[in-house]
Design an enzyme around this catalytic site. Structure first.
Site, PDB file in Angstrom:
ATOM      1  N   LYS A 279       1.967 -16.759 -16.111  1.00 21.12           N
ATOM      2  CA  LYS A 279       1.193 -15.508 -16.168  1.00 21.12           C
ATOM      3  C   LYS A 279       1.044 -15.001 -17.603  1.00 21.12           C
ATOM      4  O   LYS A 279      -0.025 -14.559 -17.997  1.00 21.12           O
ATOM      5  CB  LYS A 279       1.851 -14.416 -15.315  1.00 21.12           C
ATOM      6  CG  LYS A 279       2.016 -14.782 -13.849  1.00 21.12           C
ATOM      7  CD  LYS A 279       2.515 -13.605 -13.017  1.00 21.12           C
ATOM      8  CE  LYS A 279       3.911 -13.132 -13.341  1.00 21.12           C
ATOM      9  NZ  LYS A 279       5.001 -14.108 -13.070  1.00 21.12           N
TER      10      LYS A 279
ATOM     11  N   ARG B 123       4.947  -5.673  -7.936  1.00 20.80           N
ATOM     12  CA  ARG B 123       5.890  -6.646  -7.398  1.00 20.80           C
ATOM     13  C   ARG B 123       6.401  -6.243  -6.020  1.00 20.80           C
ATOM     14  O   ARG B 123       7.173  -6.978  -5.418  1.00 20.80           O
ATOM     15  CB  ARG B 123       7.090  -6.755  -8.344  1.00 20.80           C
ATOM     16  CG  ARG B 123       7.075  -8.042  -9.198  1.00 20.80           C
ATOM     17  CD  ARG B 123       8.233  -7.892 -10.150  1.00 20.80           C
ATOM     18  NE  ARG B 123       8.802  -9.076 -10.687  1.00 20.80           N
ATOM     19  CZ  ARG B 123       8.602  -9.484 -11.945  1.00 20.80           C
ATOM     20  NH1 ARG B 123       7.734  -8.893 -12.716  1.00 20.80           N
ATOM     21  NH2 ARG B 123       9.255 -10.523 -12.411  1.00 20.80           N
TER      22      ARG B 123
ATOM     23  N   ARG C  27      11.816 -22.557 -21.137  1.00 24.38           N
ATOM     24  CA  ARG C  27      11.506 -21.317 -21.849  1.00 24.38           C
ATOM     25  C   ARG C  27      12.797 -20.678 -22.370  1.00 24.38           C
ATOM     26  O   ARG C  27      12.831 -20.124 -23.458  1.00 24.38           O
ATOM     27  CB  ARG C  27      10.774 -20.359 -20.896  1.00 24.38           C
ATOM     28  CG  ARG C  27      10.327 -19.061 -21.548  1.00 24.38           C
ATOM     29  CD  ARG C  27       9.421 -18.261 -20.632  1.00 24.38           C
ATOM     30  NE  ARG C  27      10.134 -17.712 -19.482  1.00 24.38           N
ATOM     31  CZ  ARG C  27       9.551 -17.080 -18.466  1.00 24.38           C
ATOM     32  NH1 ARG C  27       8.235 -16.928 -18.439  1.00 24.38           N
ATOM     33  NH2 ARG C  27      10.253 -16.598 -17.464  1.00 24.38           N
TER      34      ARG C  27
ATOM     35  N   ARG D 171      15.807 -15.013 -23.663  1.00 22.86           N
ATOM     36  CA  ARG D 171      16.014 -14.229 -22.431  1.00 22.86           C
ATOM     37  C   ARG D 171      17.205 -14.770 -21.668  1.00 22.86           C
ATOM     38  O   ARG D 171      17.200 -15.913 -21.233  1.00 22.86           O
ATOM     39  CB  ARG D 171      14.756 -14.299 -21.555  1.00 22.86           C
ATOM     40  CG  ARG D 171      13.619 -13.475 -22.064  1.00 22.86           C
ATOM     41  CD  ARG D 171      12.398 -13.589 -21.166  1.00 22.86           C
ATOM     42  NE  ARG D 171      12.658 -13.237 -19.773  1.00 22.86           N
ATOM     43  CZ  ARG D 171      11.708 -13.136 -18.858  1.00 22.86           C
ATOM     44  NH1 ARG D 171      10.435 -13.361 -19.187  1.00 22.86           N
ATOM     45  NH2 ARG D 171      11.993 -12.808 -17.618  1.00 22.86           N
TER      46      ARG D 171
ATOM     47  N   ARG E  61      15.896 -14.633  -9.008  1.00 19.78           N
ATOM     48  CA  ARG E  61      14.535 -14.150  -9.306  1.00 19.78           C
ATOM     49  C   ARG E  61      13.508 -14.812  -8.390  1.00 19.78           C
ATOM     50  O   ARG E  61      12.577 -14.155  -7.920  1.00 19.78           O
ATOM     51  CB  ARG E  61      14.203 -14.394 -10.781  1.00 19.78           C
ATOM     52  CG  ARG E  61      14.907 -13.385 -11.691  1.00 19.78           C
ATOM     53  CD  ARG E  61      15.037 -13.878 -13.094  1.00 19.78           C
ATOM     54  NE  ARG E  61      13.761 -13.996 -13.767  1.00 19.78           N
ATOM     55  CZ  ARG E  61      13.530 -14.840 -14.782  1.00 19.78           C
ATOM     56  NH1 ARG E  61      14.487 -15.643 -15.207  1.00 19.78           N
ATOM     57  NH2 ARG E  61      12.359 -14.857 -15.343  1.00 19.78           N
TER      58      ARG E  61
END
Ligand code: AMP
Length: 190
Positions: free
Chosen positions: A14, A89, A128, A134, A146
């Protein structure tokens, strides 16, 4: 005005696609995850509230998210509309977003959902995590939480837009440009 929701699980691409879409359509990017991370790095009260949920891979309470989005939408700019990334969400967030748009005399044109198999998502998030800094990208249990939260709490949001005839899906596996072209094709039908 073009107001788009870019939808999909964590790791669907996204953020990457949003960057290309904001350029092509001159949109303002509203990524609630990025906004929370900015609050965290600035040490604001909102950041402190969000941190415990983000660290656990859980959703930040709706009221906190919505207040932050409202403030961002209210800021005027030279853009031609908004791209919402990582928001809404929950169905409650989607309902509030419709109300918010109406208050500003705008509407959501449609949602584009990026579809990516779970194993590919996990691999992308791990990759990532090597560079994003993160912590929620670097811990297998948090990644799993998640994805589970997405399936349990966020997936119903797609139905919400589908029922309004504002839903399109795009295969999120392939080259960045190929996926981008497919998203644009769907947006132009809205
Ligand atoms: P993201 O960058 O979109 O993956 O978001 C990172 C984290 O921020 C999520 O795991 C949630 O804890 C929180 N978050 C971001 N957007 C929302 C939202 N719309 N509702 C609730 N929590 C959110």
């Amino acid at each position: 005005m073009l107001n788009i929701v870019l939808f999909g699980p964590p790791g669907a691409g996204k953020g990457t696609q949003s960057q290309k879409l904001i350029e092509k359509y001159n949109l303002k990017h509203i990524s609630t995850g990025d906004l929370f991370r900015k609050h965290l790095s600035e040490g604001t009260e909102l950041g402190k509230t969000a941190q415990q949920y983000m660290d656990a891979g859980k959703l930040v309470p709706d009221a906190v998210v919505i207040g932050m989005v409202e403030d961002t939408v209210a800021q005027k700019g030279p853009h031609q509309g908004f791209i919402f990334d990582g928001f809404p969400r929950t169905v409650a967030q989607a309902e509030t977003l419709d109300q918010l748009m109406e208050n500003f005399n705008m509407k959501i044109n449609g949602m584009v959902a990026l579809e990516v198999p779970v194993e590919v998502l996990k691999e992308r998030i791990r990759e990532r995590g090597k560079t994003s800094g993160r912590t929620d990208d670097q811990d297998e249990a948090k990644i799993n939480t998640r994805i589970k939260v997405y399936l349990d709490e966020t997936l119903p949001v797609a139905k919400y837009y589908e029922q309004q005839g504002k839903f399109a899906k795009v295969n999120g596996v392939g080259s960045i440009n190929e996926i981008f072209d497919n998203i644009c094709q769907e947006i132009e039908k809205f």
